[in-house]
Motif scaffolding. Structure first.
Motif, PDB file in Angstrom:
ATOM      1  N   ILE A 304       0.793  -1.230   0.000  1.00 11.92           N
ATOM      2  CA  ILE A 304       0.000   0.000   0.000  1.00 11.92           C
ATOM      3  C   ILE A 304       0.822   1.274   0.000  1.00 11.92           C
ATOM      4  O   ILE A 304       0.324   2.343  -0.392  1.00 11.92           O
ATOM      5  CB  ILE A 304      -0.961   0.002   1.212  1.00 11.92           C
ATOM      6  CG1 ILE A 304      -2.115   0.977   0.968  1.00 11.92           C
ATOM      7  CG2 ILE A 304      -0.224   0.350   2.510  1.00 11.92           C
ATOM      8  CD1 ILE A 304      -3.185   0.938   2.030  1.00 11.92           C
ATOM      9  N   LEU A 305       2.094   1.238   0.431  1.00 14.67           N
ATOM     10  CA  LEU A 305       2.844   2.474   0.668  1.00 14.67           C
ATOM     11  C   LEU A 305       3.087   3.263  -0.618  1.00 14.67           C
ATOM     12  O   LEU A 305       2.762   4.465  -0.700  1.00 14.67           O
ATOM     13  CB  LEU A 305       4.177   2.138   1.341  1.00 14.67           C
ATOM     14  CG  LEU A 305       4.810   3.250   2.179  1.00 14.67           C
ATOM     15  CD1 LEU A 305       3.840   3.754   3.227  1.00 14.67           C
ATOM     16  CD2 LEU A 305       6.084   2.745   2.843  1.00 14.67           C
ATOM     17  N   ILE A 413       3.829 -10.575  -3.701  1.00 13.54           N
ATOM     18  CA  ILE A 413       3.528  -9.261  -3.121  1.00 13.54           C
ATOM     19  C   ILE A 413       4.158  -8.155  -3.959  1.00 13.54           C
ATOM     20  O   ILE A 413       3.545  -7.105  -4.198  1.00 13.54           O
ATOM     21  CB  ILE A 413       4.023  -9.211  -1.661  1.00 13.54           C
ATOM     22  CG1 ILE A 413       3.154 -10.111  -0.782  1.00 13.54           C
ATOM     23  CG2 ILE A 413       4.012  -7.784  -1.126  1.00 13.54           C
ATOM     24  CD1 ILE A 413       3.662 -10.277   0.617  1.00 13.54           C
ATOM     25  N   ARG A 414       5.378  -8.379  -4.419  1.00 17.96           N
ATOM     26  CA  ARG A 414       6.032  -7.354  -5.244  1.00 17.96           C
ATOM     27  C   ARG A 414       5.333  -7.191  -6.592  1.00 17.96           C
ATOM     28  O   ARG A 414       5.271  -6.084  -7.138  1.00 17.96           O
ATOM     29  CB  ARG A 414       7.506  -7.719  -5.455  1.00 17.96           C
ATOM     30  CG  ARG A 414       8.339  -7.628  -4.201  1.00 17.96           C
ATOM     31  CD  ARG A 414       9.826  -7.623  -4.518  1.00 17.96           C
ATOM     32  NE  ARG A 414      10.249  -8.851  -5.171  1.00 17.96           N
ATOM     33  CZ  ARG A 414      10.637  -9.941  -4.522  1.00 17.96           C
ATOM     34  NH1 ARG A 414      10.624  -9.955  -3.199  1.00 17.96           N
ATOM     35  NH2 ARG A 414      11.029 -11.006  -5.178  1.00 17.96           N
ATOM     36  N   ILE A 415       4.809  -8.293  -7.137  1.00 14.60           N
ATOM     37  CA  ILE A 415       4.149  -8.207  -8.445  1.00 14.60           C
ATOM     38  C   ILE A 415       2.829  -7.446  -8.364  1.00 14.60           C
ATOM     39  O   ILE A 415       2.535  -6.606  -9.225  1.00 14.60           O
ATOM     40  CB  ILE A 415       3.932  -9.626  -9.006  1.00 14.60           C
ATOM     41  CG1 ILE A 415       5.274 -10.248  -9.396  1.00 14.60           C
ATOM     42  CG2 ILE A 415       2.992  -9.603 -10.218  1.00 14.60           C
ATOM     43  CD1 ILE A 415       5.182 -11.682  -9.833  1.00 14.60           C
ATOM     44  N   ILE A 416       2.020  -7.730  -7.335  1.00 14.89           N
ATOM     45  CA  ILE A 416       0.703  -7.085  -7.273  1.00 14.89           C
ATOM     46  C   ILE A 416       0.813  -5.597  -6.959  1.00 14.89           C
ATOM     47  O   ILE A 416      -0.161  -4.840  -7.137  1.00 14.89           O
ATOM     48  CB  ILE A 416      -0.202  -7.755  -6.212  1.00 14.89           C
ATOM     49  CG1 ILE A 416       0.389  -7.594  -4.804  1.00 14.89           C
ATOM     50  CG2 ILE A 416      -0.424  -9.217  -6.547  1.00 14.89           C
ATOM     51  CD1 ILE A 416      -0.519  -8.110  -3.716  1.00 14.89           C
ATOM     52  N   ARG A 417       1.996  -5.147  -6.534  1.00 14.14           N
ATOM     53  CA  ARG A 417       2.183  -3.720  -6.257  1.00 14.14           C
ATOM     54  C   ARG A 417       2.083  -2.884  -7.528  1.00 14.14           C
ATOM     55  O   ARG A 417       1.597  -1.752  -7.509  1.00 14.14           O
ATOM     56  CB  ARG A 417       3.541  -3.519  -5.582  1.00 14.14           C
ATOM     57  CG  ARG A 417       3.708  -2.194  -4.880  1.00 14.14           C
ATOM     58  CD  ARG A 417       4.813  -2.255  -3.844  1.00 14.14           C
ATOM     59  NE  ARG A 417       6.084  -2.656  -4.431  1.00 14.14           N
ATOM     60  CZ  ARG A 417       6.957  -3.440  -3.828  1.00 14.14           C
ATOM     61  NH1 ARG A 417       6.675  -3.948  -2.644  1.00 14.14           N
ATOM     62  NH2 ARG A 417       8.110  -3.740  -4.395  1.00 14.14           N
ATOM     63  N   PHE A 418       2.505  -3.432  -8.659  1.00 14.23           N
ATOM     64  CA  PHE A 418       2.529  -2.662  -9.909  1.00 14.23           C
ATOM     65  C   PHE A 418       1.124  -2.304 -10.403  1.00 14.23           C
ATOM     66  O   PHE A 418       0.866  -1.141 -10.721  1.00 14.23           O
ATOM     67  CB  PHE A 418       3.313  -3.430 -10.984  1.00 14.23           C
ATOM     68  CG  PHE A 418       4.798  -3.384 -10.780  1.00 14.23           C
ATOM     69  CD1 PHE A 418       5.546  -2.328 -11.274  1.00 14.23           C
ATOM     70  CD2 PHE A 418       5.452  -4.379 -10.079  1.00 14.23           C
ATOM     71  CE1 PHE A 418       6.919  -2.278 -11.090  1.00 14.23           C
ATOM     72  CE2 PHE A 418       6.822  -4.346  -9.889  1.00 14.23           C
ATOM     73  CZ  PHE A 418       7.560  -3.283 -10.394  1.00 14.23           C
ATOM     74  N   PRO A 419       0.181  -3.247 -10.511  1.00 14.66           N
ATOM     75  CA  PRO A 419      -1.167  -2.837 -10.944  1.00 14.66           C
ATOM     76  C   PRO A 419      -1.850  -1.897  -9.947  1.00 14.66           C
ATOM     77  O   PRO A 419      -2.637  -1.034 -10.363  1.00 14.66           O
ATOM     78  CB  PRO A 419      -1.928  -4.155 -11.063  1.00 14.66           C
ATOM     79  CG  PRO A 419      -1.142  -5.157 -10.305  1.00 14.66           C
ATOM     80  CD  PRO A 419       0.270  -4.720 -10.382  1.00 14.66           C
TER      81      PRO A 419
END
Length: 504
Positions: A304-305, A413-419
């Motif tokens: 979320i950050l 977790i790192r992948i879903i941060r992009f969308p």
């Protein structure tokens, strides 16, 4: 044990033989196109001929010489028949065989075929050698407390480790074969009076129904038997830590070992299982609770950050306190890019550094990660590509994803941060809320071996929270997690444990 296979009818491709040695050699050569690696060794005695057929690169020559050839040559009074030879060979794994396809299959996995000319049967003996490394410290899952050893590529060695950890007679290990061409050996492991039969059958059926020529390892096997292969979230845990597998078995889970794979697969594995560490058990309960909650909070912070930074600077300046808003304005005064592009660019740099550090040798990779991060970050700020504050936010997000014990879940977790960053850049706070709503719905739809992926939060099981979401004193965990539907749910009698704790 030596067993006769008499009475077994030949099928297409299976040719029983009672023939001359030269004919047998030609038939085996026609099936195995391996050149000089296929070896035939003939021994003669009193007009009888005996041939040993084997693959030179697959056998242990010392075992062959000492336990096969020497007994045959030394026992001059033994009749050269299948039964007679089997009685003098000090080899545990012997089987009589007269089916050509079975003989070829045995030779191809490191067995020697012993055939006396004119006999209706021959003997397959296991003299294979394995190339494997010794038991070493775990590399992908670091620990401070607890055993440091890890599984290796040897199936027998991994079975030995589990047997040493669990000396229960109900520990079952079923034989499986994976890959129609490679025929890789695997083991389905569970504790018979604890594991739910439905979970065992689910694993057994999914693996037996696989029609694929080659499976690279347990991580690939997990992808093949998961119910949803499109999601980024893993639904089965892979680990190289024996104590973690031991705990999973004692909780009623089912484990899969695979030859030539150092990772072990087990399930059912709900979402919160990927944030558990064996250190939580070895530490005092309050320390374990703090660290487990820290990991969950760090994962949420990692997701979320950066999107929150993009949403606030693009649409919601009013939520920023005035002193901080001035600092942000000064920091971004020379940045020509919008916040969304700035954040995506820096996230991309961080992922490049992480991937480069993982692929380079250990010492060089560590240097690349530290020096590269400092140099690129400082150069990007001086060049006006990004702001100082975003550098801090990106670094915190990366650290948050690295706290996850499971490498696969950390990568997810790192992948879903992009969308989520993209949605925050297009629609601000509404985009973040849409992303989280979609994420929660997606997690609710997922399952692990037919069970809820968000268990024990949904459906809510208060007692199971002490095993996954929280960490509570061991004396209050008298029952196994109901999420796994264990047959024997009772670990110990809570009253006795409580009384013993009071006495002490």
């Amino acid at each position: 044990m030596f067993k006769w296979l008499a009475g077994k009818k030949s099928t297409e491709g299976s040719k029983p033989h009672s023939l001359m040695i030269d004919e047998l050699k030609e038939q085996i050569k026609s099936q195995l196109n391996v050149g000089e690696d296929l070896t035939f060794r003939t021994i003669k005695r009193d007009g009888d001929k005996l041939v040993l057929s084997y693959m030179n690169s697959l056998i242990d020559t010392t075992t062959l010489d000492e336990f096969i050839i020497a007994p045959i040559q030394d026992n001059t009074h033994t009749e050269w028949t299948c039964e007679g030879i089997a009685q003098i060979l000090p080899i545990a794994n012997l089987s009589a065989q007269n089916q050509l396809d079975k003989v070829v299959e045995g030779i191809n996995v490191g067995k020697v075929y012993i055939y006396v000319e004119g006999q209706p049967y021959g003997i397959l003996g296991d003299v294979s050698k394995t190339v494997e490394r010794g038991v070493e410290k775990a590399e992908t899952e670091s620990l401070v407390y607890g055993p440091k050893i890890s599984f290796t590529e040897s199936l027998i060695g991994n079975m030995n480790i589990l047997r040493q950890n669990i000396k229960d007679i109900n520990l079952c290990m079923e034989d499986l074969t994976v890959g129609t061409r490679t025929k890789t050996k695997a083991k389905l492991v569970y504790i018979k009076d604890i594991a739910d039969e439905e979970n065992v059958n689910a694993f057994r059926e999914k693996i037996s129904q696989l029609e694929i020529d080659y499976v690279a390892g347990t991580t690939v096997l997990g992808q093949l038997i998961e119910n949803n292969s499109w999601t980024v979230f893993p639904q089965l845990v892979t680990t190289e830590l024996p104590d973690r597998v031991t705990i999973a078995l004692m909780h009623g889970k089912v484990v899969v070992l695979m030859d030539r794979s150092p990772d072990v697969l087990y399930g059912p594995s709900p979402f919160f299982t990927f944030f558990e560490s064996t250190e939580d058990i070895y530490m005092r309960w309050n320390m374990g609770l703090t660290l487990r909650l820290l990991r969950l909070f760090a994962a949420l912070l990692s997701v979320i950050l950066t999107p929150a930074y993009v949403a606030v600077l693009t649409y919601h300046y009013e939520v920023i306190p005035s002193p901080l808003l001035v600092s942000l304005g000064q920091s971004r005064a020379n940045v020509p890019f919008p916040p969304m592009f700035e954040a995506l660019l820096l996230e991309f740099f961080i992922e490049l550094l992480r991937e480069a550090g993982a692929r380079l040798p250990t010492k060089v990779g560590q240097t690349m990660g530290i020096v590269g991060g400092i140099v690129i970050g400082q150069a990007a700020v001086n060049a006006g590509f990004t702001s100082n504050i975003l550098i801090i936010i990106i670094a915190l997000s990366a650290l948050g994803s690295f706290t996850t014990p499971s490498y696969i879940m950390g990568t997810a977790i790192r992948i879903i941060r992009f969308p989520i960053i993209l949605l925050a850049g297009f629609w601000g706070g509404i985009g973040i809320m849409l992303a989280f709503c979609f994420l929660i719905i997606h997690l609710l739809k997922l399952d692990t071996l037919g069970g809820s992926y968000l268990s024990p939060v949904y459906p809510l099981r208060w007692k199971d929270l002490g095993y996954s979401f929280f960490r509570v004193p061991t004396q209050y965990l008298s029952k196994r997690p109901l999420t796994n539907h264990p047959i024997d749910a009772q670990r110990f009698t809570a009253q006795k444990a409580k009384k013993k704790d009071v006495d002490e």
